[in-house]
Design a protein around this motif. Structure first.
Motif, mmCIF file in Angstrom:
data_model
loop_
_atom_site.group_PDB
_atom_site.id
_atom_site.type_symbol
_atom_site.label_atom_id
_atom_site.label_comp_id
_atom_site.label_asym_id
_atom_site.label_seq_id
_atom_site.Cartn_x
_atom_site.Cartn_y
_atom_site.Cartn_z
ATOM 1 N N LYS A 77 -41.863 58.107 -89.807
ATOM 2 C CA LYS A 77 -42.464 58.924 -88.743
ATOM 3 C C LYS A 77 -43.702 58.858 -88.307
ATOM 4 O O LYS A 77 -44.399 58.951 -87.263
ATOM 5 C CB LYS A 77 -42.070 60.446 -88.774
ATOM 6 C CG LYS A 77 -42.861 61.164 -89.623
ATOM 7 C CD LYS A 77 -42.413 62.598 -89.514
ATOM 8 C CE LYS A 77 -43.223 63.467 -90.568
ATOM 9 N NZ LYS A 77 -43.093 64.935 -90.271
ATOM 10 N N GLU A 110 -45.825 59.342 -84.783
ATOM 11 C CA GLU A 110 -46.800 60.465 -84.748
ATOM 12 C C GLU A 110 -48.233 60.090 -84.063
ATOM 13 O O GLU A 110 -49.020 61.007 -83.445
ATOM 14 C CB GLU A 110 -46.961 61.205 -85.679
ATOM 15 C CG GLU A 110 -45.613 62.063 -86.189
ATOM 16 C CD GLU A 110 -45.836 62.698 -87.491
ATOM 17 O OE1 GLU A 110 -45.013 63.765 -87.643
ATOM 18 O OE2 GLU A 110 -46.407 62.421 -88.433
ATOM 19 N N ILE A 157 -38.623 61.965 -82.705
ATOM 20 C CA ILE A 157 -39.086 61.377 -83.708
ATOM 21 C C ILE A 157 -38.001 61.461 -84.644
ATOM 22 O O ILE A 157 -37.796 60.662 -85.501
ATOM 23 C CB ILE A 157 -40.341 62.219 -84.513
ATOM 24 C CG1 ILE A 157 -41.634 61.674 -83.437
ATOM 25 C CG2 ILE A 157 -40.667 61.426 -85.846
ATOM 26 C CD1 ILE A 157 -42.877 62.302 -83.767
ATOM 27 N N GLN A 158 -37.263 62.658 -84.907
ATOM 28 C CA GLN A 158 -36.418 63.160 -85.816
ATOM 29 C C GLN A 158 -35.141 62.004 -85.632
ATOM 30 O O GLN A 158 -34.712 61.330 -86.436
ATOM 31 C CB GLN A 158 -35.816 64.358 -85.807
ATOM 32 C CG GLN A 158 -34.635 64.797 -86.398
ATOM 33 C CD GLN A 158 -34.962 64.956 -87.943
ATOM 34 O OE1 GLN A 158 -35.712 65.708 -88.455
ATOM 35 N NE2 GLN A 158 -34.369 64.350 -88.958
ATOM 36 N N VAL A 212 -36.075 58.313 -86.490
ATOM 37 C CA VAL A 212 -36.313 58.236 -88.011
ATOM 38 C C VAL A 212 -34.834 58.146 -88.508
ATOM 39 O O VAL A 212 -34.504 57.388 -89.500
ATOM 40 C CB VAL A 212 -37.087 59.176 -88.684
ATOM 41 C CG1 VAL A 212 -37.083 59.199 -90.134
ATOM 42 C CG2 VAL A 212 -38.668 59.195 -88.052
#
Length: 371
Positions: free
Chosen positions: A96, A100, A118-119, A122
């Protein structure tokens, strides 16, 4: 993304690392850049990545000239042989991190991706790489192959237009290299992205590439499929470099259309080989033949017009599973003969070998192939 390299030259002072390189890579292709150390392959890859700039020439991604565009504006993924993972971060945190880090805005910079986005990215990357069970592990808890997958995942998650691989399998053992080669091929089929892979290992190149670009001393020697490089080399360098064993060579001379091998002037070459030499007006050069195409002569069978028979001395015998690799001495010229016969060979004994005309390559003195 299509890649076009036009008249590319890279110099370091007086040293020329790349000279007038021209290359078209169609969108979605898997290209392997192969060559010995110092051939310029890593320099070419670094220019594609934007880590170096060419001295002359242009570079296009699609229709866009990106010759002078910095690396952070090219959206290119580069995978190195050393895994650039943060040791204090888990697999999940390593994956991640690139998302970020991406921020936008001139004054008040904000993250491009939300935590939820992002979750999702990933999780998708972990599934694609088949490392979901390692998400909470640290790099030190992973095998070399698993670390390399995470390193590739850190690039993959950014959704790059082109993947560049700089000898990524050099630091892992033979079995893992085989597994990773298979995995990288599957990844290419899944993503259908343009991939450019650099290696000095020709067996790795033959296993991976749709097309191989062979470099030597900063120049493209031949661009072809693995099969064409092996069976149809354009130059002596290609014939020597490609293959599990170097091609055997014997020099010849042509005096008034009488061709003789320098090692043994009494040996007559097949008519079709002599015709090639005479037609191309070669005064001297080399004939080449691969170790795998040699056969042992059977005195009970008739001699054919399209064969050359050489009497050699066996200097060494090496057994590798079902293969036997014989090192032969032919009038002080070293030849390599590979056979799968069960016959036992002994050192310091004589052997007669056959080379058929269709297995003989003819090269002029500059190393160019003429047949």
């Amino acid at each position: 993304m299509k890649v076009s390299i036009k008249n590319l030259t890279k110099k370091y002072g007086e040293k020329v690392a790349l000279k007038d390189v021209n290359l078209e890579i169609p969108e979605g292709n898997f290209i392997v850049i192969l060559g010995p150390s110092g051939s310029g392959k890593t320099t070419l890859l670094r220019i594609l990545a934007g880590l170096l700039y060419p001295t002359e020439g242009e570079l296009f991604f699609g229709e866009n000239n990106i010759t002078q565009k910095p690396a952070n504006k090219r959206n290119v993924a580069m995978v190195f042989q050393n895994y650039p993972l943060f040791p204090h971060m888990t697999v999940y945190e390593n994956l991640k991190f690139p998302l970020e880090s991406q921020k936008e805005g001139q004054i008040f910079k904000r993250r491009i991706y939300s935590d939820e986005e992002i979750q999702i990215k990933v999780d998708k990357t972990l599934k694609t790489l088949q490392i979901e069970e390692h998400r909470d592990k640290y790099p030190s808890q992973l095998s070399g192959g698993e670390q390399q997958r995470v390193a590739i995942g850190r690039e993959l998650i950014r959704d790059p237009v082109i993947f560049l691989f700089d000898e990524p399998l050099s630091n892992i053992d033979a079995r893992l290299r085989y597994e990773m080669r298979t995995w990288i091929r599957k990844l290419h089929e899944l993503l259908n992205r343009t991939m450019i892979y650099v290696t000095h290992d020709q067996s790795e190149a033959m296993a991976l590439g749709d097309t191989i670009v062979l470099l030597n001393q900063g120049k493209i020697v031949q661009k072809a499929t693995p099969e064409e490089l092996y069976y149809n080399p354009k130059e002596r360098f290609v014939a020597e470099f490609i293959g599990n064993y170097p091609m055997n060579f014997l020099s010849f001379q042509n005096i008034d259309n009488t061709i003789a091998l320098n090692a043994d002037p009494k040996i007559k070459l097949p008519k079709q080989i002599e015709k090639i030499i005479v037609t191309n007006d070669l005064k001297e050069g080399d004939i080449g033949f691969r170790a795998e195409f040699i056969r042992e002569f059977d005195p009970d069978r008739p001699v054919e017009k399209n064969m050359v028979i050489l009497k050699c001395l066996i200097e060494d015998v090496e057994k590798v599973l079902e293969q036997q690799i014989l090192t032969l001495n032919y009038h002080d010229e070293k030849l390599v003969f590979v056979t799968k016969t069960m016959k036992e060979f002994e050192r310091k004994t004589s052997i007669q070998i056959i080379i058929y005309a269709e297995s003989i390559y003819v090269f002029d003195r500059t190393g160019e192939r003429v047949n």
